[in-house]
Write a protein that holds these residues in place. Sequence first.
Motif, mmCIF file in Angstrom:
data_model
loop_
_atom_site.group_PDB
_atom_site.id
_atom_site.type_symbol
_atom_site.label_atom_id
_atom_site.label_comp_id
_atom_site.label_asym_id
_atom_site.label_seq_id
_atom_site.Cartn_x
_atom_site.Cartn_y
_atom_site.Cartn_z
ATOM 1 N N PHE A 45 0.730 -1.176 -0.105
ATOM 2 C CA PHE A 45 -0.172 0.013 0.010
ATOM 3 C C PHE A 45 0.882 1.154 -0.073
ATOM 4 C CE2 PHE A 45 -2.413 -3.342 2.080
ATOM 5 C CZ PHE A 45 -3.447 -3.197 1.345
ATOM 6 N N LEU A 46 0.328 2.458 -0.793
ATOM 7 C CA LEU A 46 1.057 3.634 -0.750
ATOM 8 C C LEU A 46 0.083 4.762 0.015
ATOM 9 C CD1 LEU A 46 1.582 2.115 -3.742
ATOM 10 C CD2 LEU A 46 2.600 4.045 -4.136
ATOM 11 N N PHE A 80 -7.430 2.533 7.180
ATOM 12 C CA PHE A 80 -7.023 1.929 8.223
ATOM 13 C C PHE A 80 -7.199 2.773 9.390
ATOM 14 C CE2 PHE A 80 -4.629 -0.537 4.904
ATOM 15 C CZ PHE A 80 -5.260 -1.372 4.796
ATOM 16 N N GLY A 81 -8.349 2.750 10.249
ATOM 17 C CA GLY A 81 -8.089 3.939 11.075
ATOM 18 C C GLY A 81 -8.588 5.163 10.688
ATOM 19 N N ARG A 82 -7.762 6.173 10.724
ATOM 20 C CA ARG A 82 -7.818 7.578 10.256
ATOM 21 C C ARG A 82 -6.998 7.626 8.578
ATOM 22 N NH1 ARG A 82 -7.151 12.035 14.392
ATOM 23 N NH2 ARG A 82 -9.310 12.792 13.997
#
Length: 76
Positions: free
Chosen positions: A9-10, A41-43
């Motif tokens: 992921f970037l 993912f979360g914030r």
Amino acid sequence: MEFTRESPFLSNEEAAAFLRLSPRTLEKYRVIGGGPRFRKFGRRVFYAGADLVAWAAQRVCDSTSEAAWRAVSRRS
């Protein structure tokens, strides 16, 4: 295209650099739609490299008039 990073992921900044867009442009696309798929993912927001490549491949145009038509049709 193959990604050799530890994470597949970037971040928003990395994805923007990959697409040669500003990070703000990707933020705007997340709000109004029409941008590449992303994950939260979360914030934190991340993009998969394959999703960026697929999104870019959908934007192939043969003329500038075709590009203008796509921009108008996506807002509807």
